[in-house]
Design an enzyme around this catalytic site. Structure first.
Site, PDB file in Angstrom:
ATOM      1  N   ASP A 189       0.662  -1.082  -0.164  1.00 41.15           N
ATOM      2  CA  ASP A 189      -0.031  -0.025   0.056  1.00 41.15           C
ATOM      3  C   ASP A 189       0.851   1.311  -0.044  1.00 41.15           C
ATOM      4  OD1 ASP A 189      -3.067   0.325   0.427  1.00 41.15           O
ATOM      5  OD2 ASP A 189      -2.116   2.158   1.261  1.00 41.15           O
ATOM      6  N   GLU A 320       3.277  16.763   3.910  1.00 38.81           N
ATOM      7  CA  GLU A 320       3.024  16.678   5.430  1.00 38.81           C
ATOM      8  C   GLU A 320       4.387  15.649   5.843  1.00 38.81           C
ATOM      9  OE1 GLU A 320      -0.612  14.384   5.127  1.00 38.81           O
ATOM     10  OE2 GLU A 320      -1.617  16.374   5.627  1.00 38.81           O
ATOM     11  N   GLU A 336       2.531  17.081  12.577  1.00 38.87           N
ATOM     12  CA  GLU A 336       1.233  16.557  12.684  1.00 38.87           C
ATOM     13  C   GLU A 336       0.936  15.622  13.864  1.00 38.87           C
ATOM     14  OE1 GLU A 336      -0.154  14.381   9.312  1.00 38.87           O
ATOM     15  OE2 GLU A 336      -1.954  14.075   9.959  1.00 38.87           O
ATOM     16  N   CYS A 416      -8.232  12.662  10.586  1.00 38.02           N
ATOM     17  CA  CYS A 416      -7.284  11.492  11.145  1.00 38.02           C
ATOM     18  C   CYS A 416      -7.061  11.967  12.310  1.00 38.02           C
ATOM     19  CB  CYS A 416      -6.090  11.586   9.883  1.00 38.02           C
ATOM     20  SG  CYS A 416      -5.352  13.376   9.889  1.00 38.02           S
TER      21      CYS A 416
END
Lengths: 654, 654
Positions: A189, A320, A336, A416
């Site tokens: 992924d 990010e 983050e 998130c």
């Protein structure tokens, strides 16, 4: 094989229940506010939140109703994270109504699962023929990973197998699609997550196939020919999110090199630390030395060169992402919340490989500062970006700082961070201790009750903690039978001198320090008491000279807490203030500050704006005035309206 | 009507020929290298430059060959800017070969002009039916403006009317399309430029229609209903450059308010200052007080709140734009070369309205620092972005700083800045003096010969200057007949004490200062000599306390030059260095530095990196060492390889 069993025991034999004044409040906030609010948000009933449509997507995929898919391609993961947090919450507190809600959601998820085990509402509803065609951007395995974590959490809390069975079917399906064998996809992924989730599933079930599948994903990443690049090319190099032709940046996905060859943390920070977490998991279980070495290198790179003092990681919002060594700008930062949570995961897994207080120091730093600071006192507003310097007008009027906010925001469309905070805080009991051999390592000083097996007997340990305001901790050791085992106490990197007594007798803390822990090995009897006392003095911290953004500056730390200045206490502009080099730092508890907190007063200097001549530039320097400066814990910043904030302050003299 | 004639005289009666050691070299560089190089670039023959295709576009539009349009939608303007610079260059030095090249290009431009006078290769070749449908993005009037400026320049140099006639036909066509009358478009260009160009054309020809058209464009801008918004909506809100649906930001185009209501400089900085220039032009000619007030307000906003000490403007590369008051970050800056050139235009026009040394101070600042610094010593490499702090690794590894370069770049595809530098430097003679009534105002101290009319007689003034290295200037005044008139000498804002003598006799400079000029009004006789002597001492400059990026910092200025530190002289990281508060500054000419320059040595302090404990953060502060710090003129930075550079340095003591 021995390794595997040992490692599993570490996890399975512990139960830790948090009983802590400080953290208990936050955990209850998650239970009473965040989880219910998120449930409403998933059902599009939360006031002030963007519509999620996450449950609606499942209802459509399940055939309960008709409609279009709506939301991010990874919207399913919000449901999974909620279920995972619910599992942890139910482990803490039984709540039949919450369990009923979760069971209903799980029934719905089951109905949305396809005949062959496949589960993903985006591809089921919107692009039925396109499964696994865009692993770069479409998060299918990522969403599966979050549901696996949810299934493990929910099973461990309730003993109910339904979600676990759903996810085992999904993993069996994934296992039939991906793998080294001919005819399967040699892929993985774009957003790592399933790798660490499969390890959790393996730990719970003992099913080796899950471990192998996780290893396969990790080992395949960055190999040539590059899978992500091939899919990207097949898709005409079109970015799923922007719809535009773009160059592929394999570093963004940490797919630029095989994982064992990666020496420097690069790319999207959350993906990176999720991957390192899985690598550390696999290294712990399989004893893979090359994987452990890669983890150690990446850990060192992050924590010695790419980490903010708050435990934030990711220096740029473009991607990010990590940038490069010593590039830690304070005001155009990303840091983050999710990335710091991932760093805590990584630290926890490194502690499972070997006890070293460095890992726990970083875990504590990220937890008490970046992560805790991300959540508002109401549990409904969050920072996704956690800056170390804020000028609110720049956030609104300079487009390069639009991503930085001076006040916590409501639930986002891409929500998130809040669910990640929820699942971390409700599972915080998993981060306090690790066991190696018959030694219990205390990583975090959080009031709690531990039940485990040490030295061949059942042991209960009651930890009482006054953190983060005072450095006094006590641990009552209650072995069922008298037994010899070790109890190791972390000496925090910030400690200026920790006094440790066993049954009133002071230990020599200078000796017996192993990898940052004071190890107490002796015969323990019921009622033995360890007392820890750290003066927890406020002190100054300086940054490495290569860290240009913090050069000639200083910050204040006290215990695990990093401090900052806010304009509400010190006036604007904060840039006019410096700390006197030889000034005192005085800490005192302020009951009135946001529920009570220790504030630090410092001797400072302030540019006397009144006497400035008026122009933009001048030969005349404005004189300095002596002032008292008030610093508050970083995690509390931005809770008293929008204003300036600064962690790093110039140091000066008059 | 009186105003108009007076204003025209100011411009027409002066001829100034530069004879200056310092600037002469740069002007020759433009003549000998930049203009020929650009000619090759326009013909796609320049080594190392991206293909321009600008001449090829004209050849296709002229029917000389077939092919596709290539390049930016405003590619034509590169040809125009080259022709404008050629005109100025020919005014300085006759060059038959260059004139032949220009005549050929002008012939080509003439052939590309359409029957109705329309001239633009993009719309002629690529979108013939789409003229004037996308004024927001497509720069049709902008390109026309540059050709008008070229036509004026070329006519004034050569007396040849061909390009002037071409552009008068084009303007007549534009005048038939745009205007307040029914049936015409009440529109204007997204990128201001034609407004100031039409004033030049009016000044040359006396044709009132051109002045009216310029006024129309200026007055129409920002009126409701908003023209740009209507076109944007008609185009489905699609951004021409990105091809994506976007929200329109009228501030970017300075079309958010009627120009007279604008109080703060906003949006794309080049567009802004080109517009303010035209506004000042119109205010000077028409005596429009509300327009002059708007100019004054916008000037004050820029120079008191939004200008870097180098004369750079535009704090963000997103939109190449102004942000807000006191937001002047040094390392994520834009400060485009073209914007500072536009600021110089604006200053020149403000000086024509009224003599005030503030305007000339800014003109000098932008010229000697931002603009001069943009060009490499070879004339072939340029900074488009002019930072005040550079860490080369951040430019390459942090995507938020990719737009900042640590070394000057070759000619870009969007080669706006180099031709702008070329046309400014070849027309620098237009910026030295202004005349008001019978007083000559000296704005810049640049060696030159002026011929003009003052006090009713022809006057020649020979200025000799040692700028920027010394403050010694002499002016020989030679009136044809003895006459009374004023000569005003600018006292620069940086001057610490200027001594002025007339025929050897010292004047009292404290008296007779009017708006920053020492005005000498007397009977002048042939051979009179004014001597100016400024000690030109290196001194420290501090920034307004609200300018957060420069807080607690200092920079060095000497004469018109701002200084900076480079790592090649001072080691890395530059952030380790501070200047001692009470330290000396010693200036000395260094013959070996890039052809010779005055360098400044300062007493500094440096963090002793060797004694740093090694971690990213530490309680131990690294000690300071006394060091000598070497500062070089900002305009020379980045000419000795890629390294760190800093204008603003912390000030400290040991």
């Amino acid at each position: 094989m021995n390794k595997i069993i040992q490692d599993q025991e570490v996890v399975k034999d512990q139960t830790v229940t948090i009983q802590d004044d400080f953290w208990g409040g936050y955990i209850r906030l998650v239970q009473n506010v965040v989880i219910p609010y998120q449930y409403e948000a998933l059902h599009d009933r939360a006031l002030g939140a963007e519509p999620s449509h996450a449950i609606a997507n499942f209802e459509i995929a399940a055939g309960r109703k008709t409609g279009e898919f709506y939301g991010w391609v990874f919207q399913d993961s919000d449901v999974a994270k909620w279920l995972e947090a619910v599992g942890y919450s139910l482990s803490i507190t039984r709540d039949p109504e919450l369990e009923r809600q979760a069971d209903e959601v799980i029934d719905l998820v089951g109905e949305a699962q396809q005949e062959d085990g496949y589960l993903n509402t985006y591809f089921t509803i919107k692009e039925p023929g396109k499964r696994w065609t865009n692993l770069n951007d479409c998060h299918e395995l990522y969403c599966a990973g979050h549901f696996i974590e949810a299934a493990v959490s929910y099973y461990e809390a309730t003993g109910k197998r339904k979600l676990l069975d759903i996810m085992c079917r999904m993993v069996d399906h994934i296992d039939s699609v991906f793998g080294p064998e001919e005819g399967k996809m040699q892929g993985y992924d774009g957003h790592q997550e399933i790798e660490l989730a499969l390890v959790k599933l393996y730990r719970l079930t003992g099913e080796e196939r899950y471990l192998k599948l996780s290893s396969f994903f990790i080992n395949e990443r960055g190999q040539q020919p590059n899978f992500l690049k091939e899919q990207w090319d097949n898709l005409g190099k079109i970015n799923f999110f922007t719809g535009r032709k773009e160059d592929l940046d394999l570093k963004y996905y940490q797919s630029h090199l095989p994982v064992r060859e990666q020496k420097v943390a690069v790319g999207h920070a959350v993906r990176a630390v999720y991957m390192y977490t899985a690598m550390a998991d696999l290294a712990a279980i399989t004893g893979d030395e090359s994987l452990r070495e890669a983890c150690e290198r990446l850990w060192n790179n992050i924590t010695n060169k790419q980490m903010y003092i708050t435990g934030g990681i990711g220096s740029t919002h473009r991607g990010e992402a990590f940038t490069f060594d010593y590039d830690l700008p304070n005001d155009s930062v990303y840091a983050e919340t999710c990335a710091s949570i991932g760093l805590i995961f990584f630290a926890q897994r490194m502690l499972r490989i070997s006890p070293d207080a460095r890992y726990a120091d970083v875990m504590e730093r990220a937890l008490y500062n970046n992560v805790l600071g991300s959540m508002a006192q109401d549990g409904k507003h969050y920072f996704y970006v956690n800056p170390l310097e804020v000028w609110p007008q720049a956030c609104s009027c300079n487009p390069e700082k639009h991503h930085v906010k001076s006040e916590r925001q409501g639930w986002f469309g891409c929500a998130c961070c809040p669910p990640n905070v929820a699942r971390l805080l409700t599972s915080l009991n998993q981060y306090i201790y690790t066991v190696h051999g018959d030694t219990l390592y205390t990583n975090l000083y959080i009031g709690s009750e531990l039940r485990t097996k040490l030295g061949g007997t059942d042991v209960a340990i009651q930890q009482q903690s006054t953190y983060p305001w005072k450095g006094i901790v006590s641990m009552k050791i209650n072995p069922k039978e008298e037994a010899e085992f070790g109890i190791a106490l972390r000496i925090p990197s910030w400690s200026l001198g920790m006094e440790i007594r066993v049954n009133g007798e002071a230990l020599n803390t200078a000796e017996n320090i192993e990898q940052g822990y004071l190890v107490i090995r002796r015969m323990w009897r019921a009622g033995d008491i360890i007392e820890v006392n750290d003066p927890m003095e406020a002190h100054r911290i300086y940054a490495h000279p290569n860290l240009r953004a913090d050069a000639q500056k200083v910050t204040i730390q006290r215990g695990p807490l990093v401090y900052c200045l806010e304009s509400i206490d010190n006036g604007e502009p904060l840039s006019s203030i410096s700390l006197k080099e030889d000034g005192e730092l005085t800490a005192a508890f302020d009951e009135t500050l946001l529920g009570g907190a220790v504030v630090v007063e410092a001797d400072g200097l302030r540019v006397d704006q009144e006497s400035w001549s008026g122009g933009l530039y001048s030969r005349e320097k404005a004189p300095l005035q002596s002032v008292k400066v008030k610093a508050v814990p970083y995690y509390l910043w931005g809770n008293r309206g929008s204003g300036e904030m600064k962690v790093w302050i110039p140091e000066g003299s008059m």
